[in-house]
Design an enzyme around this catalytic site. Sequence first.
Site, mmCIF file in Angstrom:
data_model
loop_
_atom_site.group_PDB
_atom_site.id
_atom_site.type_symbol
_atom_site.label_atom_id
_atom_site.label_comp_id
_atom_site.label_asym_id
_atom_site.label_seq_id
_atom_site.Cartn_x
_atom_site.Cartn_y
_atom_site.Cartn_z
ATOM 1 N N ASP A 1 -7.854 -0.496 -9.319
ATOM 2 C CA ASP A 1 -9.179 -0.422 -9.936
ATOM 3 C C ASP A 1 -9.900 -1.769 -9.866
ATOM 4 O O ASP A 1 -11.107 -1.823 -9.622
ATOM 5 C CB ASP A 1 -9.052 0.028 -11.402
ATOM 6 C CG ASP A 1 -8.435 1.413 -11.536
ATOM 7 O OD1 ASP A 1 -8.307 2.108 -10.515
ATOM 8 O OD2 ASP A 1 -8.074 1.792 -12.662
ATOM 9 N N GLU B 1 -2.159 1.092 -10.860
ATOM 10 C CA GLU B 1 -3.493 1.625 -11.154
ATOM 11 C C GLU B 1 -4.467 0.482 -11.448
ATOM 12 O O GLU B 1 -5.588 0.457 -10.937
ATOM 13 C CB GLU B 1 -3.402 2.556 -12.369
ATOM 14 C CG GLU B 1 -4.720 3.152 -12.803
ATOM 15 C CD GLU B 1 -5.250 4.134 -11.780
ATOM 16 O OE1 GLU B 1 -4.651 5.200 -11.617
ATOM 17 O OE2 GLU B 1 -6.265 3.840 -11.138
ATOM 18 N N SER C 1 -7.950 8.245 -8.402
ATOM 19 C CA SER C 1 -7.961 6.923 -9.030
ATOM 20 C C SER C 1 -8.699 5.893 -8.179
ATOM 21 O O SER C 1 -9.234 4.935 -8.708
ATOM 22 C CB SER C 1 -6.531 6.420 -9.187
ATOM 23 O OG SER C 1 -5.925 7.010 -10.283
#
Length: 590
Positions: free
Chosen positions: A305, A301, A502
Amino acid sequence: MAQPFCSPAMIATSLLLAAILAVVSANPLGRRAMAIHEKRNAVPAGFVQSGSVPASKEITLRIALTNTDIAGLEKTVYEISDPANTLYGQHLTPEQVAEFVKPTAEGLAAVTEWLSENDISPKSVSNAGDLLQITIPASKADELLSTKFSTFKHVESGVESIRTLAYSVPASLKPHIQFVHPTIAFTAPLRGPPGVTAINTKRALGQKKRKDPIEERYPASCATVVTPACLQAFYGIPTAKATSSANNVLGVAGYVEQFANQADLQRFLGALRPDLVNTTFSLQTIDGGTNDQTLANSGGEAVLDIEYTVGLAGGVPVTFISVGEDNNDGVMGAIDIVTSLLGETDEVRPKVLTTSYGVNEEDITIALSRGVCQAYMQLGAVGTSVLFSSGDGGVGGSDFQQVNCTVFVPTAPSGCPFITSVGGSVGLPPQVAANFSSGGFSNYFTVPYYQANDVSAYIASIGDQYAGLYNTTGRGYPDIAAQAENVKIAWKGNFTQVEGTSAASPISASIFALVNDKLIAAGKPVLGFLNPFLYSAAGRAAFTDVTYGTNPGCNTDGFSASTGWDPVTGLGTPNYELLLTAVGLDHHSH
Ligand SMILES: *[C@@H]1O[C@H](CO)[C@@H](O)[C@H](O)[C@H]1NC(C)=O
Ligand SMILES: *[C@@H]1O[C@H](CO)[C@@H](O)[C@H](O)[C@H]1NC(C)=O
Ligand SMILES: *[C@@H]1O[C@H](CO)[C@@H](O)[C@H](O)[C@H]1NC(C)=O
Ligand SMILES: *[C@@H]1O[C@H](CO)[C@@H](O)[C@H](O)[C@H]1NC(C)=O
Ligand SMILES: *[C@@H]1O[C@H](CO)[C@@H](O)[C@H](O)[C@H]1NC(C)=O
């Protein structure tokens, strides 16, 4: 909420009984009359009571005091965020925000006196003084709040936390206390890395079903492997670097020991943004957060990001904000991050904050959810655009692994009207909805004015389909959508592809950060809280409506994307150049 687990409900009943008995018995001569302040009827799905808490175990609690004028702050935030208002763009200072948020003098005095009677001296842990923190032995906490704290285990992760099912405060203090936490909020550990997929040809094939012709100006490879170059083509994102780096930090929130790996980022930039090689990000840590650089601990994640902010918003300074486990706000640090950012100077505080974590709305109590939402409203007031991914469980909640649901499961914090919720889209433009894109209607927050017409039009359009499965008076989400499948990342030394909303939040955040860059260059205020602008006639014109696809869950096909706003992809996907036009900048002159 349908829970198949019988035993937790039984524990719940007996605990609740214990709590109620405590109210009656723990009231010796001279004690204040206590009144139940918050309770829940059962242990939430996924948790079990796992033991008692040693009497001497120190626990830290926070008391959220009633604010002086939260309605006034809300009104002001809407005024400064609505392009039609003369106050548009006149963001507040943290000091001005604190004037609205500070506790009433009367409330502060009354609560402090109560604590003092119990030999407890609280410390203030927020800018405005509305959050008091106390650390006391469990036995004392039980007595103070006429309750019985226990240990509860989140079954799937094994993570334990100390909670209760009901607590009381002196009846005379009820108007002065919003909530005490963590008490009855059971937050599952935030979801971890996004789904890792093999090259997804299925979804690309799904596009054939569509009637609209697929435009030819996109590389065919973008149908199955999405890179920054694909997103630049899809959404009109400039390849030129931003120039006004001062006061334009893009913040990326990191939770649950998700570490953003610098080597992975350089590998990513080297392959996909060679012009940005050696660009890095700043690190900020909160609540004991860290950013371990061991390649094996690179977080899927976190790298997603960071790669789609540093690698898409070229030239915009990016800060990775790692929130550790030492948090006492009952929501994994989601309130602490706001407190920390409000305490920063304008130069350091992010103008856009993206968060790709979330939970199901029902996991957090209404009172605490309001607290979280008010915190994000404060960030909006000082000019920060707050984006969250909407979740990956369609109408069935936040996770790819949907819960067994008989009614739709809204996600959090997407229900908060002061954040911008980002759903998922896929395919060559015109894009279709990603079928896991969480969307629906909040049970906690009513529909805000800026989307009232959109929400009622959508609900009218589906008639009685799903009647009873969703809340017709709730805030609808997501607000917008962006690419959420086949997104190429460098992770643990390799390239792979991931899916999930996400991806959609950092991608969108990068676009808004690049728009802010141009606004700053033109001497204009940054965007701040986005939604009133997004839903305005000018704002919505900058989005490409997504009109195909559904978000199945709870044994239904879910909602359908449709013309106009819908609870699958919101207003659609952003277009950078059209956004410049929408904010009154002629992009040809830049
Ligand atoms: C990136 O940094 C490395 C190490 O400092 C250096 O050798 C290399 O030339 C730099 N590359 C670019 C494109 O600036
Ligand atoms: C969901 O319900 C089905 C059928 O009742 C059951 O077999 C399954 O175990 C349940 N799943 C979960 C996660 O509870
Ligand atoms: C979403 O689409 C994928 C690929 O087409 C499929 O495997 C998956 O089962 C779908 N999910 C749902 C909830 O329908
Ligand atoms: C529906 O939402 C409203 C707020 O908009 C709330 O008061 C109500 O309790 C919700 N209904 C359910 C069933 O949760
Ligand atoms: C991932 O990268 C490492 C070294 O960078 C390599 O040893 C390994 O084989 C790679 N794994 C895959 C699945 O490609």
